[in-house]
Design a protein around this motif. Structure first.
Motif, PDB file in Angstrom:
ATOM      1  N   ASP A 892      -9.989  -2.256  -2.037  1.00 10.14           N
ATOM      2  CA  ASP A 892      -9.362  -0.941  -1.988  1.00 10.14           C
ATOM      3  C   ASP A 892      -9.702  -0.117  -3.218  1.00 10.14           C
ATOM      4  O   ASP A 892     -10.106   1.031  -3.129  1.00 10.14           O
ATOM      5  CB  ASP A 892      -7.835  -1.077  -1.895  1.00 10.14           C
ATOM      6  CG  ASP A 892      -7.368  -1.130  -0.455  1.00 10.14           C
ATOM      7  OD1 ASP A 892      -8.200  -0.803   0.437  1.00 10.14           O
ATOM      8  OD2 ASP A 892      -6.190  -1.468  -0.196  1.00 10.14           O
ATOM      9  N   ILE A 893      -9.514  -0.738  -4.359  1.00  9.63           N
ATOM     10  CA  ILE A 893      -9.678   0.013  -5.599  1.00  9.63           C
ATOM     11  C   ILE A 893     -11.132   0.441  -5.766  1.00  9.63           C
ATOM     12  O   ILE A 893     -11.432   1.547  -6.211  1.00  9.63           O
ATOM     13  CB  ILE A 893      -9.136  -0.785  -6.825  1.00  9.63           C
ATOM     14  CG1 ILE A 893      -8.686   0.200  -7.925  1.00  9.63           C
ATOM     15  CG2 ILE A 893     -10.144  -1.750  -7.389  1.00  9.63           C
ATOM     16  CD1 ILE A 893      -7.286   0.675  -7.728  1.00  9.63           C
ATOM     17  N   LEU A1000       1.933   1.389 -16.179  1.00  8.80           N
ATOM     18  CA  LEU A1000       2.253   0.767 -14.903  1.00  8.80           C
ATOM     19  C   LEU A1000       1.217   1.028 -13.803  1.00  8.80           C
ATOM     20  O   LEU A1000       0.885   0.165 -13.013  1.00  8.80           O
ATOM     21  CB  LEU A1000       3.621   1.298 -14.444  1.00  8.80           C
ATOM     22  CG  LEU A1000       4.419   0.415 -13.520  1.00  8.80           C
ATOM     23  CD1 LEU A1000       4.646  -0.961 -14.128  1.00  8.80           C
ATOM     24  CD2 LEU A1000       5.758   1.086 -13.252  1.00  8.80           C
ATOM     25  N   PHE A1001       0.684   2.288 -13.751  1.00  8.98           N
ATOM     26  CA  PHE A1001      -0.182   2.658 -12.638  1.00  8.98           C
ATOM     27  C   PHE A1001      -1.675   2.498 -12.946  1.00  8.98           C
ATOM     28  O   PHE A1001      -2.515   2.895 -12.158  1.00  8.98           O
ATOM     29  CB  PHE A1001       0.122   4.108 -12.204  1.00  8.98           C
ATOM     30  CG  PHE A1001       1.546   4.269 -11.746  1.00  8.98           C
ATOM     31  CD1 PHE A1001       1.924   3.799 -10.474  1.00  8.98           C
ATOM     32  CD2 PHE A1001       2.509   4.844 -12.554  1.00  8.98           C
ATOM     33  CE1 PHE A1001       3.236   3.926 -10.071  1.00  8.98           C
ATOM     34  CE2 PHE A1001       3.818   4.978 -12.126  1.00  8.98           C
ATOM     35  CZ  PHE A1001       4.201   4.512 -10.888  1.00  8.98           C
ATOM     36  N   GLU A1002      -1.987   1.891 -14.146  1.00 10.79           N
ATOM     37  CA  GLU A1002      -3.393   1.660 -14.487  1.00 10.79           C
ATOM     38  C   GLU A1002      -3.855   0.367 -13.805  1.00 10.79           C
ATOM     39  O   GLU A1002      -3.106  -0.604 -13.749  1.00 10.79           O
ATOM     40  CB  GLU A1002      -3.545   1.485 -16.005  1.00 10.79           C
ATOM     41  CG  GLU A1002      -3.103   2.695 -16.821  1.00 10.79           C
ATOM     42  CD  GLU A1002      -4.064   3.854 -16.689  1.00 10.79           C
ATOM     43  OE1 GLU A1002      -5.288   3.610 -16.747  1.00 10.79           O
ATOM     44  OE2 GLU A1002      -3.583   5.005 -16.500  1.00 10.79           O
ATOM     45  N   PRO A1003      -5.096   0.311 -13.338  1.00  8.63           N
ATOM     46  CA  PRO A1003      -5.558  -0.936 -12.714  1.00  8.63           C
ATOM     47  C   PRO A1003      -5.724  -2.058 -13.750  1.00  8.63           C
ATOM     48  O   PRO A1003      -6.173  -1.794 -14.861  1.00  8.63           O
ATOM     49  CB  PRO A1003      -6.898  -0.535 -12.090  1.00  8.63           C
ATOM     50  CG  PRO A1003      -7.345   0.674 -12.830  1.00  8.63           C
ATOM     51  CD  PRO A1003      -6.126   1.372 -13.306  1.00  8.63           C
ATOM     52  N   ILE A1024      -3.395   1.411  -6.692  1.00  3.32           N
ATOM     53  CA  ILE A1024      -3.865   1.803  -5.358  1.00  3.32           C
ATOM     54  C   ILE A1024      -2.917   2.830  -4.748  1.00  3.32           C
ATOM     55  O   ILE A1024      -3.331   3.863  -4.216  1.00  3.32           O
ATOM     56  CB  ILE A1024      -3.997   0.554  -4.457  1.00  3.32           C
ATOM     57  CG1 ILE A1024      -5.162  -0.308  -4.961  1.00  3.32           C
ATOM     58  CG2 ILE A1024      -4.198   0.944  -2.990  1.00  3.32           C
ATOM     59  CD1 ILE A1024      -5.205  -1.699  -4.366  1.00  3.32           C
ATOM     60  N   CYS A1025      -1.585   2.534  -4.911  1.00  4.57           N
ATOM     61  CA  CYS A1025      -0.596   3.483  -4.372  1.00  4.57           C
ATOM     62  C   CYS A1025      -0.807   4.875  -4.970  1.00  4.57           C
ATOM     63  O   CYS A1025      -0.772   5.886  -4.264  1.00  4.57           O
ATOM     64  CB  CYS A1025       0.819   3.025  -4.712  1.00  4.57           C
ATOM     65  SG  CYS A1025       1.315   1.619  -3.721  1.00  4.57           S
TER      66      CYS A1025
END
Lengths: 1061, 127
Positions: A892-893, A1000-1003, A1024-1025
């Protein structure tokens, strides 16, 4: 004799009475009025009620089972009894309006009757007018006496004053007549026919009051509707059957043959025979009452004959048909002729007594062939033939007749008589002639109008008109004149003119001829019936004498109210009035002529227009060609020569000049046509203001001269010397400045100004092109100057170019390097994608077996497991699933980073989607004994987004919440806020430290490696979200309190907006 | 009546796995290890459902699906792709080739039967 009858009647009557019996209950007794009116109803010698009506009534009574009670009395008593319902039926009652108020009548008419006036012998009464002051006997209560159209009514209408005596029976009336007690008496036809021979009475031709004779009933009596209906029904049936008692009774009593009217000629000579026969019957009756049967039959026959004869005479005498009976002898002597011969002015006796022979009244022209034909028919043995011929009336008038003749032969086929009817058909013949004449006239008229329409030459049109007049009428000659001012000019005559025809009559002055003047001024025809008596001018007289004219008709040719001319039609011979048909025909022809004249005029006018249009077309074509020619070139010489060509083609001058202006001079540029150059010789240069061309420059407008010799403006003589007579000087204007002049000259006198519009359009076109050509000349000059300077600069530039080339090469090399680098980068990216795809596929294949078989084992499909086996296999399964998640997340990423993720927007129910995802997470929550609750605002429903991706986000958040919560609850909420759908997932889990929220939202940015490991996360989910929400037009955020719990929220647009993609 | 399911799959383990699960749930399984065999079986047996791998030797799954859909008699049989292709566009290509549905590998034995049964009429389901 009457006494005997009465005696017998008494005996019979008493006999009948003794035969009566008590009536049965159901038998009706019908009371019928009887009065004495033989043969219709009467009491016979033996006392029996007899006659036509009793027969009918007895028949119906038998059919219906009635007993008849005959109630005797006079006619008047009968009617009174009927009114008071002492009797039920009164037969033989004539229908009148008045009676219909008092009585009910049968609907079926039983008889038709009329009334006749009788007089004593030797009376001189023959018509109603002779009744003045006379005494007339009538039947009491009868409507022929008192009723409408009765004798009283009739005499009153004629203004005749008579005295009336009422009697109770018709017999009394005849007795009174016989004894000369009254001057006249009236009876119905049936009584009269039967009894007139028995009394010394004479019938008159006065008959009146034809009436329908019906049954009458008491009005409003209870029995009446029944009787009326029953009798009507019977009568209807009886009348339909020719053999019924009705027709038998008619035949027996009234001598009317059931087969209807058989028209047969009863000749006069039989009358005497009948009279003798009638006398004989009286004699026989008086002598021999015993031979009643024989007498009765004879009476019947006689009655029938008399009836027929009377009816026939009645018909014949009132019709136009004349009945003849000719003997077979020289001159066809007439034995009988009907009264109707009077219509020809003859008395019947004229023929019967031999004063006039029949052949003498046949038209002498027709007599030979009539006789021939009669002889031929006779010889051929024909029985009937028909002829139409003319006969002469007493006053000498000619009548057309139709003669239908029957040839009578005896049993040896020897001809005894000719018998025939002669009918006056003059009116029909006239109508036929009229029709024939009209048809012929119409046919000729049609031909004439076609002839008139087919020519557009005035002379032909008018000749056709006069020819038609003579052809269509019995007129002998005709002429047509057209008006020009005050003179009428002769255009056409028929027959052709005589050499002696006076000139003054060819071109006639209105002033000199009152008849012509009157015709033109009033617009009405003038008719001179007789030239001998008419007031003619000497010229008219001369013409009249020359052609022996008798009647002259002057007919105006009118177009609306305007007289265009005169049509003259004449006749020769006897003076006579023109028939209406002739006048109408002449008028029609005059009208047709006018139409044709107008057509010709229109045609000539349109011809003129065509010529003008053709010229305009020529001008336009020239302009078009010129426009194309001059626009196609920028060469001055070509513009000039094209202009001259255009002028020559469209205006055809004998000479044309083209001058160019140069300051205050006009420079001759061209002279055309070529031969004119020679003719003109040396041509000096003009100055502006000089002569016509120079003046056109200063005045800035075209100058035209029809006559150069008279024109003061023409100061140079060259043109005139070259033969020019008329001239046009046309300035060529550009920006209100004259840049040249075109001069046109004509050897003949000519008005160039009539072409002004065209010539000025032409000069405008030329001006524009000339201007362009001049400008081009200027530019070309300028360009030539430039060329020199350009050449100088070019050498200079060339050096600079050499330098820049070196530079360019360096640039190209650099660009190639860059392009290579880009290509390498692109292929690296493709490699990465391919690697990911393969990795994804290749890793999935073994995982399929691991997860699949583990699942089967754990499901117990293979066999039961012990607790330890299940626990360990569960661990394998968890690990395999973790690995799968990891692969999916990486995939996905990387797709997101490569920009390969596509989102598809479709409407779906977000409420259902939330419930579906919660159901999938429920097993996990249940395992950890966490409560999982949903709260969705009521208005939340359908949105437009990518369902799969939205569900992926919700599952991600829910599984995170369950994963990081050990006790308490996980709650999902959804509601609308600021037109966005918000979904919030709250937990009572470990929470996040505020300093970690940003990462939090970093891969692959693990918050705490220890925790991550403990909780099986890939660390990619939230990243991904966030990426997916960016694609969906929404965003994600978090609120959290460490050790207390977290709330992850994301928003989505409810509808897709145009910039979502 | 037995519900027949044709499985077209070249990987031995996978075909074993699918056959095992399906037979355990009462279905009759027809096995094909390549496209040609699969099409032949489909013609001969008119299965009620076809499970189709995409990556196959020779004819690939897309071509097989198209071929099956060309035949009027077989046109109505649901074809469900069971594949490990998960890249962008794979799903669309599969459906465009005529497949009725798509199940991503690895399969989950817990939900697999429920998923394939959504493509069968009620009368032919075995659970």
């Amino acid at each position: 004799m009457r006494r005997i009858i009465f005696f017998l009647a008494l005996i019979f009557f008493s006999g009948s009475l003794s035969g009566w019996t008590q009536l049965p209950q159901q038998t009706r007794t019908i009371r019928v009025g009887v009065y004495e009116n033989a043969p219709k109803i009467y009491t016979a010698e033996d006392g029996t009620v007899s006659g036509f009506w009793p027969d009918l009534i007895r028949y119906i009574a038998t059919e219906e089972g009635w007993e008849i009670n005959w109630v005797h009395g006079t006619w008047e008593e009968g009617l009174e009894r009927l009114e008071t319902n002492e009797i039920d039926i009164m037969p033989d009652t004539g229908w009148t309006e008045e009676r219909s108020q008092k009585f009910a009548f049968s609907n079926e008419t039983i008889l038709i009757s009329w009334t006749r006036l009788y007089v004593p012998r030797d009376s001189d009464i023959t018509s109603i007018l002779d009744l003045e002051g006379k005494t007339i006997a009538g039947l009491t209560g009868s409507f022929n006496l008192n009723g409408p159209e009765g004798i009283k009514d009739l005499t009153a209408k004629f203004g005749i004053h008579s005295t009336f005596v009422e009697m109770t029976s018709y017999t009394q009336i005849f007795e009174a007549l016989e004894n000369n007690e009254v001057d006249a008496g009236i009876t119905n036809k049936d009584f009269g026919n039967l009894n007139e021979g028995n009394y010394a009475v004479v019938r008159t031709p006065i008959i009146f009051q034809p009436a329908r004779i019906q049954f009458a009933f008491t009005k409003d009596a209870p029995l009446t509707p029944y009787l009326l209906e029953t009798i009507d029904a019977h009568m209807k049936t009886l009348k339909e059957d020719r053999g019924s008692v009705y027709y038998q009774a008619l035949d027996e009593y009234l001598g009317e043959k059931a087969s209807g009217a058989v028209v047969e000629v009863i000749p006069e000579w039989t009358k005497n025979l009948l009279m003798i026969g009638g006398g004989a019957i009286v004699f026989l009756l008086a002598l021999a009452g015993t031979s009643r049967i024989q007498v009765r039959r004879s009476t019947k026959e006689l009655r029938a004959s008399l009836q027929k004869r009377e009816e026939l005479e009645f018909i014949v005498n009132r019709s136009q048909v004349i009945v003849f009976l000719w003997r077979v002898a020289e001159g066809w002597p007439v034995e009988y002729v009907s009264e109707s011969v009077r219509q020809l002015g003859y008395e019947p006796e004229d023929f019967t007594e031999g004063r006039i022979s029949y052949v003498g009244i046949i038209h002498p022209d027709d007599l030979p062939w009539v006789e021939r034909e009669v002889a031929a028919y006779t010889a051929r043995g024909e029985n009937e033939f028909r002829q139409e011929y003319r006969i002469l009336t007493k006053s000498g008038e000619i009548r057309w007749t139709d003669n239908a003749t029957r040839i009578r032969r005896d049993k040896n086929r020897v001809i005894t008589h000719y018998q025939g009817t002669v009918t006056d058909i003059t009116v029909r013949k006239q109508a036929e002639d009229e029709i024939r004449r009209h048809s012929a006239a119409l046919a000729t008229l049609l031909q004439s109008s076609q002839a008139l329409a087919s020519t557009l030459d005035m002379g032909n049109v008018l000749q056709a008109s006069v020819d038609s007049v003579v052809a269509l009428t019995e007129l002998k000659s005709a002429a047509v004149y057209l008006l020009n001012g005050e003179i009428l000019h002769l255009w056409a005559t028929t027959p052709p003119l005589s050499p002696q025809f006076p000139d003054e009559w060819r071109n006639a002055q209105l002033a000199d001829h009152p008849h012509l003047r009157e015709t033109i001024d009033t617009g009405l025809p003038v008719f001179l019936p007789d030239t001998a008596t008419a007031d003619l001018t000497p010229v008219e007289r001369a013409v009249s004498d020359l052609y022996d004219l008798r009647s002259i008709l002057y007919l105006p040719l009118l177009a609306g109210t305007e007289a265009l001319g005169i049509l003259i039609a004449t006749s020769t011979g006897e003076p006579r009035a023109l028939s209406e048909t002739e006048i109408a025909l002449c008028r029609t022809l005059a009208n047709l002529s006018v139409l044709s004249i107008e057509n010709v005029q229109l045609f000539e006018a349109s011809q003129h227009h065509v010529v003008q249009l053709e010229r305009s077309a020529e001008e336009l074509a020239a302009l078009n060609v010129l426009g194309q020619d001059v626009s196609a070139t920028l060469s001055l010489d070509e513009v000039v020569s094209a202009s001259m060509k255009g002028v020559l083609n469209a205006s055809h001058p004998d000479l044309a000049y083209f001058f160019l202006r140069d300051g205050d001079r006009l420079i001759k540029k061209m002279i055309a046509p070529e031969e004119a150059v020679i003719r003109l010789g040396e041509f000096p240069e003009h100055r502006i203001g000089e002569c016509l061309c120079g003046s056109a420059v200063t005045k800035k407008r075209a100058l035209y001269s029809k006559d150069l010799y008279q024109d003061m403006r023409c100061t140079w003589n060259e043109c005139k010397e070259a033969g020019a007579h008329s001239f046009a000087a046309l300035p060529l204007l550009s920006d209100n400045e004259v840049i040249g002049v075109i001069g046109l000259a004509s050897d003949e006198e000519r008005d160039f100004e009539t072409q002004a519009e065209f010539l000025e359009t032409l000069t405008n076109t030329v001006s524009v092109s000339l201007r362009n050509a001049l400008l081009y000349e200027e530019i070309r000059q300028y360009a030539t100057d430039l060329e020199q300077r350009v050449a100088e600069r070019t050498a200079e530039l060339n050096e600079r170019v050499a330098e820049s080339e070196t530079l360019t090469r360096a640039m190209i090399a650099l660009t190639e390097d860059l392009q290579n680098a880009v290509k390498k980068a692109e292929s690296a990216d493709q490699l990465k994608s391919a690697f990911l795809a393969i990795m994804s596929h290749e890793l999935r294949t073994p995982l399929n077996s691991i997860i699949g078989f583990t699942g089967i084992l754990l499901q117990g499909l293979v066999g039961s497991l012990n607790a330890e086996q299940a626990k360990q296999l569960g661990m394998v399964q968890d690990s395999a699933r973790h690995l799968l998640n990891l692969i999916n997340d990486i995939l996905d990423i990387s797709k997101i980073e490569a920009g390969q993720v596509e989102v598809r927007f479709e409407p779906f129910d977000i409420r259902a989607a939330i419930h579906k995802t919660v159901e999938r997470i429920k097993p996990l929550a249940t395992k950890k004994e966490l409560s999982l609750s949903i709260e969705i605002a009521p208005q939340v429903g359908e949105i437009i987004s990518d369902q799969r991706r939205v569900e992926q986000i919700i599952i991600n958040l829910l599984s995170n919440a369950v994963k990081f919560t050990d006790q308490g609850e996980v709650r999902i909420e959804s509601f609308y806020e600021d037109k966005m759908l918000v979904i919030r997932v709250a937990d009572t889990g470990i929470g996040i430290r505020s300093e970690d929220v940003e990462k939090l939202f970093e891969p692959f940015k693990q918050i705490d490696t220890g925790i991550t490991r403990e909780h099986d996360g890939t660390g990619l989910g939230l990243s991904i979200c966030r990426h997916l929400l960016e694609l969906l037009g929404g965003k994600i955020w978090v609120e959290s309190e460490y050790q207390k719990g977290s709330v992850f929220s994301f928003s989505l647009p409810v509808e897709r907006t145009p910039d979502d993609n | 009546m037995t519900t027949k399911i044709l499985v077209i799959e070249d990987n031995e383990k996978n075909i074993y796995l699918l056959t095992f699960i399906l037979e355990k749930h009462g279905y009759l399984v027809l096995q094909a290890r390549d496209g040609e065999r699969g099409i032949t079986l489909a013609y001969e047996h008119k299965p009620d459902l076809i499970l189709l791998d995409i990556q196959l030797p020779g004819m690939d799954g897309y071509a097989i699906a198209r071929k099956l859909r060309e035949n009027g008699d077989l046109g109505q049989i649901p074809i469900v792709a069971v594949t490990s292709y998960a890249m962008t566009g794979d799903r669309e290509r599969i459906l465009n080739a005529g497949c009725s549905g798509y199940i991503e590998k690895p399969i989950d034995p817990e939900t697999f039967i429920a998923e394939i049964e959504t493509y069968l009429p009620l009368s032919q389901r075995r659970t």
